[in-house]
Scaffold this active site. Structure first.
Site, PDB file in Angstrom:
ATOM      1  N   TYR A   1      38.321  33.539  43.726  1.00  0.00           N
ATOM      2  CA  TYR A   1      39.463  34.696  43.186  1.00  0.00           C
ATOM      3  C   TYR A   1      40.695  33.690  42.206  1.00  0.00           C
ATOM      4  O   TYR A   1      41.091  32.999  42.401  1.00  0.00           O
ATOM      5  CB  TYR A   1      40.305  35.189  44.006  1.00  0.00           C
ATOM      6  CG  TYR A   1      41.337  36.227  43.793  1.00  0.00           C
ATOM      7  CD1 TYR A   1      41.027  37.102  42.577  1.00  0.00           C
ATOM      8  CD2 TYR A   1      42.526  36.486  44.470  1.00  0.00           C
ATOM      9  CE1 TYR A   1      41.995  37.914  42.237  1.00  0.00           C
ATOM     10  CE2 TYR A   1      43.524  37.233  44.061  1.00  0.00           C
ATOM     11  CZ  TYR A   1      43.209  38.174  43.037  1.00  0.00           C
ATOM     12  OH  TYR A   1      44.242  39.059  42.631  1.00  0.00           O
TER      13      TYR A   1
ATOM     14  N   PHE B   1      51.939  43.672  40.978  1.00  0.00           N
ATOM     15  CA  PHE B   1      51.217  42.406  41.075  1.00  0.00           C
ATOM     16  C   PHE B   1      49.803  42.550  40.471  1.00  0.00           C
ATOM     17  O   PHE B   1      49.469  43.029  39.674  1.00  0.00           O
ATOM     18  CB  PHE B   1      51.353  42.050  42.643  1.00  0.00           C
ATOM     19  CG  PHE B   1      52.959  41.594  43.107  1.00  0.00           C
ATOM     20  CD1 PHE B   1      53.143  40.180  42.818  1.00  0.00           C
ATOM     21  CD2 PHE B   1      53.558  42.716  43.710  1.00  0.00           C
ATOM     22  CE1 PHE B   1      54.534  40.185  42.870  1.00  0.00           C
ATOM     23  CE2 PHE B   1      55.097  42.341  43.868  1.00  0.00           C
ATOM     24  CZ  PHE B   1      55.457  41.203  43.559  1.00  0.00           C
ATOM     25  N   SER B   2      48.803  42.298  41.583  1.00  0.00           N
ATOM     26  CA  SER B   2      47.403  42.165  41.044  1.00  0.00           C
ATOM     27  C   SER B   2      46.810  43.368  40.789  1.00  0.00           C
ATOM     28  O   SER B   2      45.720  43.367  40.125  1.00  0.00           O
ATOM     29  CB  SER B   2      46.391  41.390  42.106  1.00  0.00           C
ATOM     30  OG  SER B   2      46.735  40.003  42.159  1.00  0.00           O
ATOM     31  N   THR B   3      47.203  44.250  40.870  1.00  0.00           N
ATOM     32  CA  THR B   3      46.912  45.716  40.633  1.00  0.00           C
ATOM     33  C   THR B   3      46.720  45.551  38.877  1.00  0.00           C
ATOM     34  O   THR B   3      45.844  46.278  38.298  1.00  0.00           O
ATOM     35  CB  THR B   3      47.780  46.778  40.873  1.00  0.00           C
ATOM     36  OG1 THR B   3      47.835  46.799  42.289  1.00  0.00           O
ATOM     37  CG2 THR B   3      47.155  48.226  40.378  1.00  0.00           C
TER      38      THR B   3
ATOM     39  N   LYS C   1      45.590  43.384  37.029  1.00  0.00           N
ATOM     40  CA  LYS C   1      44.260  42.649  36.757  1.00  0.00           C
ATOM     41  C   LYS C   1      43.280  44.060  36.144  1.00  0.00           C
ATOM     42  O   LYS C   1      42.327  43.925  35.227  1.00  0.00           O
ATOM     43  CB  LYS C   1      43.788  41.770  37.711  1.00  0.00           C
ATOM     44  CG  LYS C   1      44.226  40.664  38.044  1.00  0.00           C
ATOM     45  CD  LYS C   1      43.578  39.731  39.092  1.00  0.00           C
ATOM     46  CE  LYS C   1      44.391  38.276  39.218  1.00  0.00           C
ATOM     47  NZ  LYS C   1      45.674  38.835  40.233  1.00  0.00           N
TER      48      LYS C   1
END
Length: 400
Positions: A155, A64-66, A68
Protein backbone atom coordinates in the site's frame (compact mmCIF):
# COMPACT_ATOMS: atom_id res chain seq x y z
CA UNK A 1 -31.82 14.08 15.08
CA UNK A 2 -31.14 12.79 11.56
CA UNK A 3 -31.71 15.27 8.73
CA UNK A 4 -32.02 14.70 5.00
CA UNK A 5 -34.08 11.97 3.38
CA UNK A 6 -34.30 8.19 3.18
CA UNK A 7 -36.39 5.96 0.94
CA UNK A 8 -38.68 3.76 3.07
CA UNK A 9 -36.89 0.66 1.77
CA UNK A 10 -33.59 1.85 3.27
CA UNK A 11 -34.56 2.76 6.80
CA UNK A 12 -31.97 0.38 8.26
CA UNK A 13 -29.21 2.60 6.89
CA UNK A 14 -30.27 5.74 8.75
CA UNK A 15 -31.00 3.77 11.90
CA UNK A 16 -27.46 2.38 11.70
CA UNK A 17 -26.12 5.91 11.15
CA UNK A 18 -27.87 7.04 14.33
CA UNK A 19 -26.31 4.20 16.33
CA UNK A 20 -22.74 4.51 15.04
CA UNK A 21 -22.59 8.27 15.62
CA UNK A 22 -24.06 7.93 19.11
CA UNK A 23 -21.52 5.22 19.90
CA UNK A 24 -18.59 7.49 19.04
CA UNK A 25 -19.95 10.23 21.34
CA UNK A 26 -19.24 13.39 19.46
CA UNK A 27 -18.91 14.84 16.02
CA UNK A 28 -21.10 14.14 13.05
CA UNK A 29 -21.38 12.15 9.88
CA UNK A 30 -23.27 11.87 6.62
CA UNK A 31 -24.23 8.82 4.58
CA UNK A 32 -25.51 8.54 1.03
CA UNK A 33 -26.70 5.51 -0.93
CA UNK A 34 -27.64 4.97 -4.58
CA UNK A 35 -29.50 1.84 -5.68
CA UNK A 36 -29.99 1.08 -9.37
CA UNK A 37 -29.15 4.66 -10.21
CA UNK A 38 -31.61 6.17 -7.75
CA UNK A 39 -30.57 8.18 -4.68
CA UNK A 40 -32.23 6.37 -1.77
CA UNK A 41 -30.37 7.84 1.23
CA UNK A 42 -28.89 11.30 1.75
CA UNK A 43 -28.78 11.87 5.49
CA UNK A 44 -26.62 13.49 8.16
CA UNK A 45 -26.47 13.78 11.92
CA UNK A 46 -24.41 15.35 14.69
CA UNK A 47 -22.11 18.34 14.84
CA UNK A 48 -19.44 19.67 12.50
CA UNK A 49 -17.16 21.32 15.09
CA UNK A 50 -16.34 21.33 18.83
CA UNK A 51 -18.65 24.33 19.31
CA UNK A 52 -21.64 22.17 18.42
CA UNK A 53 -22.58 23.65 15.05
CA UNK A 54 -25.02 21.19 13.45
CA UNK A 55 -23.87 19.19 10.46
CA UNK A 56 -25.88 20.34 7.43
CA UNK A 57 -26.46 19.50 3.79
CA UNK A 58 -23.48 21.57 2.63
CA UNK A 59 -20.91 20.20 5.10
CA UNK A 60 -17.80 18.59 3.61
CA UNK A 61 -15.29 16.54 5.58
CA UNK A 62 -11.64 15.72 4.93
CA UNK A 63 -11.74 12.02 4.16
CA UNK A 64 -8.10 10.91 4.03
CA UNK A 65 -7.50 7.85 1.80
CA UNK A 66 -11.03 7.89 0.44
CA UNK A 67 -9.40 10.52 -1.80
CA UNK A 68 -7.44 7.83 -3.65
CA UNK A 69 -10.55 6.35 -5.23
CA UNK A 70 -11.53 9.77 -6.54
CA UNK A 71 -8.05 10.43 -7.96
CA UNK A 72 -8.05 7.00 -9.63
CA UNK A 73 -11.43 7.69 -11.19
CA UNK A 74 -10.13 10.96 -12.63
CA UNK A 75 -7.21 9.12 -14.20
CA UNK A 76 -9.56 6.49 -15.69
CA UNK A 77 -11.43 9.30 -17.41
CA UNK A 78 -8.11 10.41 -18.95
CA UNK A 79 -7.52 6.84 -20.13
CA UNK A 80 -10.90 7.01 -21.88
CA UNK A 81 -9.70 10.15 -23.65
CA UNK A 82 -6.53 8.46 -24.85
CA UNK A 83 -4.20 10.61 -22.75
CA UNK A 84 -2.86 7.73 -20.63
CA UNK A 85 -2.27 4.01 -21.19
CA UNK A 86 -2.22 1.71 -18.15
CA UNK A 87 0.60 -0.42 -19.57
CA UNK A 88 2.82 2.44 -20.70
CA UNK A 89 5.89 3.22 -18.56
CA UNK A 90 5.35 6.13 -16.19
CA UNK A 91 8.50 7.70 -17.62
CA UNK A 92 6.73 8.14 -20.97
CA UNK A 93 4.72 10.91 -19.31
CA UNK A 94 7.18 11.87 -16.56
CA UNK A 95 10.74 11.37 -17.90
CA UNK A 96 12.50 12.19 -14.62
CA UNK A 97 10.74 9.21 -13.05
CA UNK A 98 13.05 6.80 -14.89
CA UNK A 99 15.90 7.51 -12.44
CA UNK A 100 17.29 4.75 -10.22
CA UNK A 101 16.04 1.87 -12.36
CA UNK A 102 12.36 2.89 -12.46
CA UNK A 103 12.15 3.17 -16.25
CA UNK A 104 10.08 -0.03 -16.70
CA UNK A 105 7.48 0.82 -13.99
CA UNK A 106 4.05 1.18 -15.60
CA UNK A 107 1.05 3.31 -14.78
CA UNK A 108 -0.77 0.06 -13.94
CA UNK A 109 1.81 -0.72 -11.26
CA UNK A 110 1.40 2.72 -9.68
CA UNK A 111 -2.37 2.31 -9.55
CA UNK A 112 -2.13 -1.24 -8.18
CA UNK A 113 0.37 -0.30 -5.43
CA UNK A 114 2.98 -2.68 -6.86
CA UNK A 115 5.68 -0.17 -7.85
CA UNK A 116 7.67 -0.62 -4.61
CA UNK A 117 7.50 3.11 -3.85
CA UNK A 118 5.42 3.04 -0.67
CA UNK A 119 8.16 4.63 1.45
CA UNK A 120 7.71 8.24 2.63
CA UNK A 121 9.91 8.05 5.72
CA UNK A 122 13.42 8.82 4.51
CA UNK A 123 12.21 10.43 1.29
CA UNK A 124 11.34 13.56 3.25
CA UNK A 125 12.22 14.34 6.86
CA UNK A 126 9.30 16.66 7.67
CA UNK A 127 5.66 16.21 6.68
CA UNK A 128 5.32 19.89 5.80
CA UNK A 129 7.49 19.25 2.74
CA UNK A 130 4.45 17.51 1.25
CA UNK A 131 2.99 20.98 0.78
CA UNK A 132 5.69 21.66 -1.82
CA UNK A 133 4.55 19.68 -4.89
CA UNK A 134 7.78 20.16 -6.84
CA UNK A 135 9.92 19.07 -3.90
CA UNK A 136 8.01 15.90 -3.07
CA UNK A 137 7.59 14.73 -6.68
CA UNK A 138 11.28 15.37 -7.43
CA UNK A 139 12.23 13.37 -4.33
CA UNK A 140 10.00 10.47 -5.38
CA UNK A 141 11.32 10.58 -8.95
CA UNK A 142 14.84 10.11 -7.55
CA UNK A 143 13.87 7.14 -5.34
CA UNK A 144 14.71 3.50 -6.00
CA UNK A 145 11.97 0.87 -5.60
CA UNK A 146 12.04 -1.08 -2.33
CA UNK A 147 11.36 -4.33 -4.21
CA UNK A 148 11.17 -5.42 -7.83
CA UNK A 149 8.14 -3.62 -9.27
CA UNK A 150 5.24 -5.89 -10.11
CA UNK A 151 6.34 -8.76 -7.85
CA UNK A 152 4.13 -7.83 -4.89
CA UNK A 153 1.69 -5.20 -3.71
CA UNK A 154 2.38 -2.83 -0.83
CA UNK A 155 0.00 0.00 0.00
CA UNK A 156 1.42 3.36 -1.15
CA UNK A 157 -0.47 5.08 1.63
CA UNK A 158 0.75 8.64 1.04
CA UNK A 159 3.09 8.48 -1.95
CA UNK A 160 0.26 7.22 -4.18
CA UNK A 161 -1.31 10.67 -4.43
CA UNK A 162 1.88 12.34 -5.60
CA UNK A 163 2.86 9.55 -7.98
CA UNK A 164 -0.51 9.20 -9.69
CA UNK A 165 -1.13 12.92 -9.30
CA UNK A 166 2.03 13.83 -11.20
CA UNK A 167 1.02 11.56 -14.08
CA UNK A 168 -2.34 13.37 -14.15
CA UNK A 169 -0.63 16.76 -14.13
CA UNK A 170 1.85 15.82 -16.87
CA UNK A 171 -0.73 14.44 -19.33
CA UNK A 172 -3.46 17.03 -18.69
CA UNK A 173 -1.50 20.22 -18.00
CA UNK A 174 -3.82 20.82 -15.03
CA UNK A 175 -3.67 20.32 -11.28
CA UNK A 176 -5.30 17.25 -9.77
CA UNK A 177 -8.08 19.41 -8.30
CA UNK A 178 -8.76 20.94 -11.70
CA UNK A 179 -8.92 17.53 -13.37
CA UNK A 180 -11.28 16.19 -10.68
CA UNK A 181 -13.56 19.18 -11.27
CA UNK A 182 -13.44 18.77 -15.04
CA UNK A 183 -13.66 14.98 -15.25
CA UNK A 184 -15.90 14.07 -12.30
CA UNK A 185 -17.63 17.04 -10.69
CA UNK A 186 -18.87 18.71 -13.87
CA UNK A 187 -20.16 15.67 -15.82
CA UNK A 188 -21.88 14.24 -12.72
CA UNK A 189 -23.08 17.63 -11.41
CA UNK A 190 -21.60 17.11 -7.94
CA UNK A 191 -21.82 19.65 -5.14
CA UNK A 192 -18.91 18.83 -2.86
CA UNK A 193 -15.69 17.20 -4.08
CA UNK A 194 -12.39 19.02 -3.58
CA UNK A 195 -8.67 18.16 -3.65
CA UNK A 196 -7.29 21.35 -2.06
CA UNK A 197 -10.48 23.04 -0.95
CA UNK A 198 -10.89 26.51 -2.51
CA UNK A 199 -10.92 29.38 0.01
CA UNK A 200 -14.50 30.27 -0.87
CA UNK A 201 -15.55 26.77 0.22
CA UNK A 202 -13.71 26.69 3.57
CA UNK A 203 -16.89 27.67 5.41
CA UNK A 204 -18.26 24.22 4.55
CA UNK A 205 -15.43 22.27 6.20
CA UNK A 206 -16.13 20.11 9.22
CA UNK A 207 -13.50 20.32 11.96
CA UNK A 208 -11.67 17.05 12.53
CA UNK A 209 -12.03 15.73 16.06
CA UNK A 210 -8.86 13.82 16.75
CA UNK A 211 -6.07 13.45 19.27
CA UNK A 212 -2.36 12.78 18.92
CA UNK A 213 0.32 11.78 21.32
CA UNK A 214 3.49 13.71 22.07
CA UNK A 215 5.41 14.06 18.74
CA UNK A 216 8.81 13.28 20.32
CA UNK A 217 7.47 10.13 21.97
CA UNK A 218 5.77 9.10 18.72
CA UNK A 219 9.04 9.44 16.82
CA UNK A 220 10.87 7.33 19.41
CA UNK A 221 8.22 4.61 19.21
CA UNK A 222 8.43 4.67 15.40
CA UNK A 223 12.21 4.28 15.51
CA UNK A 224 11.85 1.23 17.76
CA UNK A 225 9.11 -0.33 15.64
CA UNK A 226 11.14 0.20 12.49
CA UNK A 227 13.62 -2.36 13.80
CA UNK A 228 10.89 -5.03 13.73
CA UNK A 229 11.19 -6.38 10.19
CA UNK A 230 7.52 -7.14 9.47
CA UNK A 231 6.42 -3.69 10.71
CA UNK A 232 9.04 -1.74 8.80
CA UNK A 233 7.02 -1.25 5.56
CA UNK A 234 4.10 0.26 7.48
CA UNK A 235 6.37 2.57 9.48
CA UNK A 236 8.14 3.66 6.29
CA UNK A 237 4.77 4.34 4.66
CA UNK A 238 3.07 6.48 7.28
CA UNK A 239 5.39 7.75 9.99
CA UNK A 240 7.21 10.97 9.15
CA UNK A 241 8.04 13.83 11.51
CA UNK A 242 5.34 16.43 12.21
CA UNK A 243 2.60 14.56 10.34
CA UNK A 244 0.19 15.34 13.16
CA UNK A 245 1.10 19.03 13.06
CA UNK A 246 0.43 19.07 9.32
CA UNK A 247 -3.05 17.62 9.80
CA UNK A 248 -3.93 20.03 12.57
CA UNK A 249 -2.69 23.09 10.71
CA UNK A 250 -4.82 25.15 8.35
CA UNK A 251 -2.45 24.70 5.39
CA UNK A 252 -3.53 21.08 4.92
CA UNK A 253 -6.54 22.34 2.97
CA UNK A 254 -4.58 24.76 0.80
CA UNK A 255 -2.27 22.34 -1.02
CA UNK A 256 -2.88 19.24 -3.09
CA UNK A 257 -2.26 16.07 -1.08
CA UNK A 258 -4.12 13.67 -3.40
CA UNK A 259 -3.75 10.61 -1.19
CA UNK A 260 -5.32 12.16 1.89
CA UNK A 261 -6.81 15.66 1.85
CA UNK A 262 -9.87 15.26 -0.34
CA UNK A 263 -12.93 16.95 1.19
CA UNK A 264 -16.30 15.54 0.21
CA UNK A 265 -19.99 15.30 0.85
CA UNK A 266 -21.19 11.71 1.12
CA UNK A 267 -23.68 12.63 -1.61
CA UNK A 268 -20.92 13.39 -4.13
CA UNK A 269 -18.94 10.25 -3.37
CA UNK A 270 -22.02 8.04 -3.64
CA UNK A 271 -23.04 9.60 -6.94
CA UNK A 272 -19.57 9.02 -8.43
CA UNK A 273 -19.55 5.39 -7.34
CA UNK A 274 -23.15 4.97 -8.55
CA UNK A 275 -21.91 5.74 -12.06
CA UNK A 276 -19.30 2.98 -11.67
CA UNK A 277 -21.73 0.51 -10.10
CA UNK A 278 -24.08 1.00 -13.04
CA UNK A 279 -21.61 -0.07 -15.69
CA UNK A 280 -20.19 3.41 -16.19
CA UNK A 281 -23.60 5.02 -16.72
CA UNK A 282 -25.72 7.29 -14.55
CA UNK A 283 -28.96 9.08 -15.45
CA UNK A 284 -28.72 7.61 -18.93
CA UNK A 285 -25.37 9.29 -19.59
CA UNK A 286 -22.12 7.45 -20.21
CA UNK A 287 -19.50 8.50 -17.61
CA UNK A 288 -16.83 5.84 -18.23
CA UNK A 289 -16.56 3.38 -21.09
CA UNK A 290 -17.39 -0.25 -20.36
CA UNK A 291 -13.92 -1.36 -21.46
CA UNK A 292 -12.05 1.14 -19.28
CA UNK A 293 -14.27 0.27 -16.31
CA UNK A 294 -13.62 -3.44 -16.85
CA UNK A 295 -9.87 -2.89 -16.92
CA UNK A 296 -9.93 -0.47 -13.97
CA UNK A 297 -11.79 -2.93 -11.72
CA UNK A 298 -9.98 -6.14 -12.66
CA UNK A 299 -8.25 -7.60 -9.59
CA UNK A 300 -4.47 -7.18 -9.82
CA UNK A 301 -3.34 -9.03 -6.69
CA UNK A 302 -4.82 -11.51 -4.22
CA UNK A 303 -1.82 -12.08 -1.95
CA UNK A 304 -1.07 -10.43 1.40
CA UNK A 305 -0.26 -6.74 1.05
CA UNK A 306 3.31 -6.05 2.18
CA UNK A 307 2.32 -2.88 4.09
CA UNK A 308 -1.19 -3.57 5.33
CA UNK A 309 -0.61 -7.21 6.22
CA UNK A 310 -3.71 -8.74 4.62
CA UNK A 311 -5.03 -9.14 1.06
CA UNK A 312 -6.48 -5.92 -0.36
CA UNK A 313 -7.46 -7.36 -3.75
CA UNK A 314 -6.16 -4.23 -5.44
CA UNK A 315 -7.78 -3.06 -8.64
CA UNK A 316 -6.42 0.03 -10.43
CA UNK A 317 -6.83 2.52 -7.61
CA UNK A 318 -9.55 0.67 -5.69
CA UNK A 319 -9.52 -2.14 -3.14
CA UNK A 320 -11.99 -4.74 -1.95
CA UNK A 321 -15.37 -3.55 -0.60
CA UNK A 322 -16.23 -5.09 2.75
CA UNK A 323 -19.14 -4.95 5.20
CA UNK A 324 -19.88 -6.63 8.50
CA UNK A 325 -21.73 -9.22 6.40
CA UNK A 326 -18.53 -10.06 4.55
CA UNK A 327 -16.72 -9.10 1.37
CA UNK A 328 -18.66 -8.09 -1.74
CA UNK A 329 -17.07 -10.35 -4.41
CA UNK A 330 -17.18 -7.76 -7.19
CA UNK A 331 -17.35 -4.64 -5.03
CA UNK A 332 -14.60 -2.02 -5.12
CA UNK A 333 -13.88 1.37 -3.59
CA UNK A 334 -11.61 3.00 -1.03
CA UNK A 335 -11.83 3.49 2.72
CA UNK A 336 -10.00 6.20 4.62
CA UNK A 337 -8.33 6.83 7.95
CA UNK A 338 -10.81 8.12 10.49
CA UNK A 339 -13.84 6.18 9.25
CA UNK A 340 -14.82 7.64 5.89
CA UNK A 341 -15.10 5.64 2.70
CA UNK A 342 -17.13 4.81 -0.37
CA UNK A 343 -17.65 1.85 -2.69
CA UNK A 344 -19.56 0.47 -5.65
CA UNK A 345 -21.09 -2.98 -5.96
CA UNK A 346 -22.08 -3.88 -9.54
CA UNK A 347 -23.83 -7.07 -8.39
CA UNK A 348 -26.46 -5.02 -6.51
CA UNK A 349 -26.02 -1.86 -8.62
CA UNK A 350 -25.37 -0.20 -5.26
CA UNK A 351 -23.12 2.64 -4.10
CA UNK A 352 -22.51 3.62 -0.46
CA UNK A 353 -20.52 6.52 1.01
CA UNK A 354 -19.90 7.95 4.45
CA UNK A 355 -17.94 10.99 5.62
CA UNK A 356 -17.36 11.99 9.23
CA UNK A 357 -15.25 14.23 11.45
CA UNK A 358 -14.81 12.01 14.52
CA UNK A 359 -11.52 10.29 13.67
CA UNK A 360 -11.46 6.72 14.95
CA UNK A 361 -10.45 3.22 13.96
CA UNK A 362 -7.36 2.34 11.94
CA UNK A 363 -5.57 3.84 8.91
CA UNK A 364 -7.93 1.71 6.80
CA UNK A 365 -11.24 2.79 8.31
CA UNK A 366 -13.32 1.34 11.12
CA UNK A 367 -16.58 -0.50 11.70
CA UNK A 368 -18.90 2.46 11.07
CA UNK A 369 -18.79 2.16 7.29
CA UNK A 370 -18.77 -1.64 7.51
CA UNK A 371 -22.05 -1.55 9.44
CA UNK A 372 -23.64 1.06 7.19
CA UNK A 373 -22.65 -0.96 4.14
CA UNK A 374 -24.16 -4.13 5.59
CA UNK A 375 -27.44 -2.32 6.23
CA UNK A 376 -27.47 -0.95 2.66
CA UNK A 377 -26.84 -4.38 1.13
CA UNK A 378 -29.54 -5.96 3.28
CA UNK A 379 -32.05 -3.29 2.27
CA UNK A 380 -31.06 -3.51 -1.43
CA UNK A 381 -31.51 -7.29 -1.47
CA UNK A 382 -34.91 -7.01 0.19
CA UNK A 383 -35.96 -4.32 -2.28
CA UNK A 384 -34.85 -6.42 -5.26
CA UNK A 385 -36.76 -9.45 -3.98
CA UNK A 386 -39.86 -7.32 -3.59
CA UNK A 387 -39.58 -6.01 -7.16
CA UNK A 388 -39.10 -9.52 -8.51
CA UNK A 389 -42.23 -10.72 -6.71
CA UNK A 390 -44.39 -8.05 -8.32
CA UNK A 391 -43.30 -8.46 -11.90
CA UNK A 392 -39.60 -8.65 -12.55
CA UNK A 393 -36.54 -6.58 -11.82
CA UNK A 394 -36.11 -3.51 -13.98
CA UNK A 395 -32.53 -2.98 -15.11
CA UNK A 396 -31.16 0.37 -16.20
CA UNK A 397 -30.65 0.82 -19.92
CA UNK A 398 -26.96 1.16 -20.67
CA UNK A 399 -26.08 3.38 -23.65
CA UNK A 400 -23.53 2.12 -26.14
Amino acid sequence: MISGFVHPDFGAVTETLRRVVAHRKGGGAAVAVYHRGEPVVDAWIGTRDPEGTPWDRETVAMSFSTTKGVVATALHRLVDKGLVDYDEPVATYWPEFAANGKGPITVRQLLAHSAGLHRLRGVIDDAHLMLDWQHITAALAAEAPRWEPGTRAGYHGITYGFLVGEVIRRVSGRTVHEVVQREIVEPLDLDGMFIATPPDQHHRLATLIMSFGDPVRTERVAARLERIAWLRPAIETFMVADFDMLLLGGRVHESELPALNGCFTARSLARMYAALAGGGVLDGQRFLSAETLRRATEVQSTTRDAVVGFPMRWRLGYHVAATTRGILPNGFGHFGFGGSGAWADPDHDLAVAMVCNRVAGTPFGDTRLLRLGAAAVRNAEARDRSVQRVGGLTRRRVPA
